[in-house]
Design an enzyme around this catalytic site. Structure first.
Site, PDB file in Angstrom:
ATOM      1  N   GLU A 184       0.805  -1.237   0.000  1.00  0.00           N
ATOM      2  CA  GLU A 184       0.000   0.000   0.000  1.00  0.00           C
ATOM      3  C   GLU A 184       0.831   1.278   0.000  1.00  0.00           C
ATOM      4  OE1 GLU A 184      -3.479  -2.353   2.586  1.00  0.00           O
ATOM      5  OE2 GLU A 184      -2.754  -0.406   3.292  1.00  0.00           O
ATOM      6  N   GLU A 194      -6.026 -11.069  -0.505  1.00  0.00           N
ATOM      7  CA  GLU A 194      -6.795 -10.810   0.722  1.00  0.00           C
ATOM      8  C   GLU A 194      -8.296 -10.774   0.425  1.00  0.00           C
ATOM      9  OE1 GLU A 194      -3.300  -7.684   2.225  1.00  0.00           O
ATOM     10  OE2 GLU A 194      -5.402  -7.298   2.761  1.00  0.00           O
TER      11      GLU A 194
END
Ligand code: G3I
Length: 415
Positions: A176, A310
């Site tokens: 991220e 995820e």
């Protein structure tokens, strides 16, 4: 009951048992040469006996790759300031966190572990967020690269053990680091080729580096130097759909790395998707599927794998406070949408693995992070299979026998 009837019955039950075993997610994934896995909460990793009775058998039956939801993150592996932060040693690490997950995998006969995540702006140890403010750009890079060297070298010692039953075969090197850009960044973006409303995330503990991309290149090189066989991944959310500004920036970033010969093997797409609302509207659509497919194609053109890292598909509930109820219509739609997501991803030759962010609604981050949403996973709170489970298994059953992984020599063949 005659002896013959008993024998026939036993044979029948055995056959049924075998048939049942053959239809587990794990058996189906193994048969298709794919990895289908789940994130594991620290409660299970640290103390499996404390889990509800349905947890262990479901886990052991259904998945062939694990990732730790939290215990491989820096706040867990390096909770205290190392002797020399610019030359982190294995002795500074809480390696027991790694050993414990390896032990759980070994107990379940699972040989593959994904590492998540070496560098992330969240769940960084408090000593670091305090001390880093006084560090130079070179010192920040020295810390990050030496930390990575220590962690990866320790994992390599596990992987290289004689006929190692368990391998930490892949790591999210950084997680991220792309985010919406502010006005200030827009000026910088205008200078760079990527005229995108997305750019490098700010507000991170590593903001002090002089050149973000040079920092990113350095940490990937450090991981490769520490273990030449390790798969190296850039992981993020909101990058799944081709043509979106964040996906554009990601492709531009990893494309540049490939062009500069920076070692990178794949991109992790988190796939935290919002599913149908209480009216049954919304969720993962066929146009989403097409854009998702195009992202895999774009990564394949760069010689990179696309990994689903995820996955969860949340349902809007009838309560914004507790994890409210959902309708059977929503559950059925969730099943269809899971099937579409999984078939779109795993049909791609450069998608070797698909990991769920948990497998039972009893252990999911969604209800506390997104109040009013939940029921995101294929097993309900009492470990009963939901239509989502059927959606996932039907998608895998429909895959061709073994999809040859085209992006790279297959590292995902279970040991
Ligand atoms: O361990 C402490 C516990 O000692 C304390 O009593 C409790 C109460 O505050 O907190 C516990 O720590 C929590 C930790 O999860 C373990 O449960 C943290 O507060 C909580 O913030 C942390 O949340 C994790 C979150 O990452 C942190 O940002 C979630 O479990 C985890 O699912 C989530 O995972 C992230 C991926 O790493 C990256 N992508 C998004 C994904 C969802 O946010």
């Amino acid at each position: 009951m005659s002896k013959l009837t008993t024998l026939t019955l036993t044979a029948l039950l055995l056959a049924m048992g075998n048939a049942e075993a053959q239809t587990t997610l794990r058996a189906l994934a193994d048969a298709k040469g794919k990895l289908v896995g789940t994130a594991l909460p620290s409660q299970y990793i640290d103390n499996p006996a404390s889990m509800p009775s349905g947890y262990q058998p479901t886990l052991a039956n259904e998945f062939n790759v694990y990732v730790s939801e939290n215990s491989f993150k820096m706040s867990e592996l390096l909770p205290n300031a190392p002797a020399n932060p610019f030359d982190v040693q294995i002795s500074d690490l809480s390696t027991a966190k790694i050993d414990t997950l390896v032990a759980r995998a070994r107990e379940n006969g699972v040989g593959m572990i994904r590492g998540h995540a070496l560098i992330w702006h969240t769940q960084a140890p408090s000593w670091l967020t305090t001390s880093v403010t006084g560090w130079t750009s070179d010192q920040i890079t020295a810390f990050a690269t030496s930390y990575i060297k220590a962690v990866v070298t320790y994992c390599k010692s596990i992987n290289d053990a004689v006929d190692a039953p368990v391998r930490i075969y892949e790591w999210d090197v950084i997680n991220e680091t792309i985010d919406k850009t502010t006005a200030k960044d827009k000026k910088r973006a205008r200078r760079s080729a990527a005229k995108s409303s997305f750019g490098y995330r700010t507000g991170t503990w590593y903001d002090g580096v002089a050149d973000r991309q040079a920092f990113i290149d350095a940490i990937f090189r450090a991981a490769r130097n520490a273990d030449p066989n390790l798969r190296l991944v850039y992981n993020d959310y909101g990058i799944e759909f081709y043509g979106s500004p964040k996906c554009n920036f990601m492709l531009n970033m990893v494309g540049g790395m490939v062009a500069r010969g920076v070692p990178i093997d794949g991109v992790g797409m988190q796939c935290h998707f919002q599913g149908p609302d209480t009216s049954g509207a919304g969720g993962f659509s066929s146009s989403n599927a097409e854009k998702f497919r195009q992202t895999f194609a774009a990564l394949r053109a760069l010689g990179l794998e696309g990994i689903v890292t995820e996955l969860d598909l949340w349902l809007q509930t009838d309560s914004a406070t507790t994890e409210g109820k959902v309708t059977s219509q929503q559950l059925a739609l969730q099943g269809d949408q899971y099937r579409l997501i999984v078939s779109t991803a795993l049909s791609e030759p450069n998608c070797p693995a698909l990991v769920l962010w948990g497998f039972t609604d009893a252990y999911s981050w969604i209800p506390w992070a997104w109040p009013g949403w939940g029921h995101a996973l294929p097993f309900d709170r009492s470990y009963a299979k939901k239509p989502a489970y059927e959606g996932i298994t039907n998608a895998i059953k429909a895959l061709p026998a073994v999809v040859e992984n085209k992006a790279s020599s297959s590292t995902t063949t279970p040991p």
